[in-house]
Design an enzyme around this catalytic site. Structure first.
Site, short mmCIF file in Angstrom:
data_model
loop_
_atom_site.label_atom_id
_atom_site.label_comp_id
_atom_site.label_asym_id
_atom_site.label_seq_id
_atom_site.Cartn_x
_atom_site.Cartn_y
_atom_site.Cartn_z
CD GLU A 14 9.95 1.97 10.39
OE1 GLU A 14 9.61 2.91 9.66
OE2 GLU A 14 9.80 0.78 10.04
CE1 TYR A 33 1.02 -0.25 4.43
CE2 TYR A 33 -0.05 1.88 4.37
CZ TYR A 33 0.76 0.97 5.02
OH TYR A 33 1.30 1.29 6.23
CE LYS A 39 3.02 3.43 3.30
NZ LYS A 39 3.16 3.50 4.75
#
Ligand code: PDD
Length: 279
Positions: free
Chosen positions: A177, A31, A145
Site C-alpha cells: 500500500e 484510530y 489502524k
C-alpha cells in the site's frame, strides 16, 4: 475548534490528556479518519466496523457500540462550523502506571476532532502526484489502524524528502500500500488491486473502489502485484478518505503511463463522486 475528550466538548487548546496515557507513552491505541460531506459521514458503518476490528486486534474493549458512536459522531459533526469535515477519532488503552502489560481497570481515552476536509481539486487530479517506492519495513499487522505510526511516518518522510507526495510500499517484491493510502494499478484497462490481508490497511476507499468496479463491470483483478507490474503500469492511483482517488503520475522520477491522470482513474473518480452524493 471544538473537540471531544472523554465525554466533554471543549476548545482544542483546552484538551489535555495525562502524560501517563498509554497512547502517549506506548502508542497503545487505535484510530479512524471518517470523511464527512455536507455534514453527512461517508461510509460510517464501514468505518465503525473497521474500528471494531482494530479494537479486537489490540484486545481493547470498544468503549462505545456502533449505535452510540453513530449518535456521538452525529452530535459532534453538528457542532463544527464547517460542513465538509475530516473527522479523526482515537481510542487509547487509557491512563495507568507505565508497564507494557495491559493495565487492570483503566478507562479507555476517547478523543475526536474535526478539520475542514480538503479533497484534491480537478487540477490536482489531472496533474496527479509524484511518488517514490520504499521498502515496507512495518510490522505484520498493518490491518490494524494503530496510532503507533512511526514506521508510516518515516516512510512518508522518504517521499517528502524526495519532493514526492507518497511512498509506494513494496514488501518482498510485491505491492502492499502507501505510507498513508492504498495503491491501485491499471494495466491494459484492468484495475489491479493488492490482496486485502494483514500486510495492508483495509481502506474504506479501497473497498469502495472495488465495490464500484464490480457494480459497473470494470475489469478488476484482486491479487498479488509485483514490483515489475507496478513499474510497468499504465496508471497508478492512491486512495484514501481524504485524497479520494488521486493519480500517481511519476514514480521514482519516471512518468507513469502518459504522465497525466488516466481514463480509468477518471471513470472511477466520477463513480465515486456520484456515490458520495447518493451514498
Ligand atoms: N490514512 N493505508 C494506510 C496506511 C492509511 O493510513 C490509510 C488512511 C489508508 C486508506 O484508508 P481509507 O480509505 O479508509 O482512508 C490506507 C488516513 C487518512 C490517515 O491516517 O490520516
Amino acid at each position: 475548534m471544538t473537540v471531544y475528550l472523554n465525554g466533554e466538548y471543549m476548545p482544542i487548546g483546552e484538551a489535555r490528556v495525562p502524560v501517563l496515557d498509554r497512547g502517549f507513552l506506548l502508542g497503545d491505541g487505535v484510530y479512524e479518519v471518517i470523511p464527512v460531506y455536507a455534514r453527512k459521514p461517508f461510509r460510517m458503518a464501514q468505518h465503525l466496523a473497521r474500528l471494531q476490528n482494530s479494537c479486537d486486534g489490540i484486545r481493547l474493549a470498544n468503549p462505545l457500540d456502533a449505535a452510540r458512536w453513530t449518535a456521538l459522531i452525529g452530535d459532534f459533526i453538528g457542532r463544527q462550523d464547517f460542513a465538509d469535515q475530516n473527522l479523526y477519532l482515537q481510542v487509547t488503552r487509557g491512563v495507568a502506571k507505565r508497564d507494557h502489560a495491559f493495565p487492570q481497570g483503566a478507562q479507555p481515552t476517547v478523543f475526536m476532532m474535526a478539520n475542514p476536509l480538503v479533497t484534491p481539486t480537478a487540477e490536482q487530479f489531472d496533474a496527479g502526484v509524484p511518488a517514490v517506492t520504499a521498502n515496507d519495513n512495518r510490522w505484520q499487522r498493518c490491518d490494524i489502524k494503530s496510532i503507533a505510526l512511526l514506521a508510516n511516518v518515516l516512510l512518508r518522510q522518504v517521499a517528502v524528502d524526495a519532493g514526492a507526495t507518497e511512498s509506494v510500499l513494496l514488501r518482498d517484491g510485491y505491492l502492499t500500500e502507501g505510507a498513508a493510502s492504498n495503491i491501485f494499478a491499471v494495466k491494459g484497462g484492468t484495475i489491479l488491486a493488492p490482496l486485502r490481508n494483514h500486510l495492508m490497511l483495509p481502506g474504506i476507499t479501497y473497498d469502495t473502489v472495488i465495490e464500484l468496479a464490480r457494480a459497473h463491470g470494470l475489469p478488476l483483478e484482486v491479487r498479488e502485484i509485483s514490483e515489475a507490474e507496478v513499474r510497468a503500469a499504465d496508471e497508478l492511483w492512491l486512495t484514501s478518505s481524504t485524497k479520494e482517488i488521486l493519480p500517481i503520475t511519476r514514480l521514482d522520477g519516471r512518468p507513469v503511463g502518459s504522465g497525466k491522470a488516466g481514463p480509468v482513474a477518471r471513470r472511477m473518480l466520477a463513480l465515486y463522486q456520484t456515490l458520495k452524493e447518493t451514498p
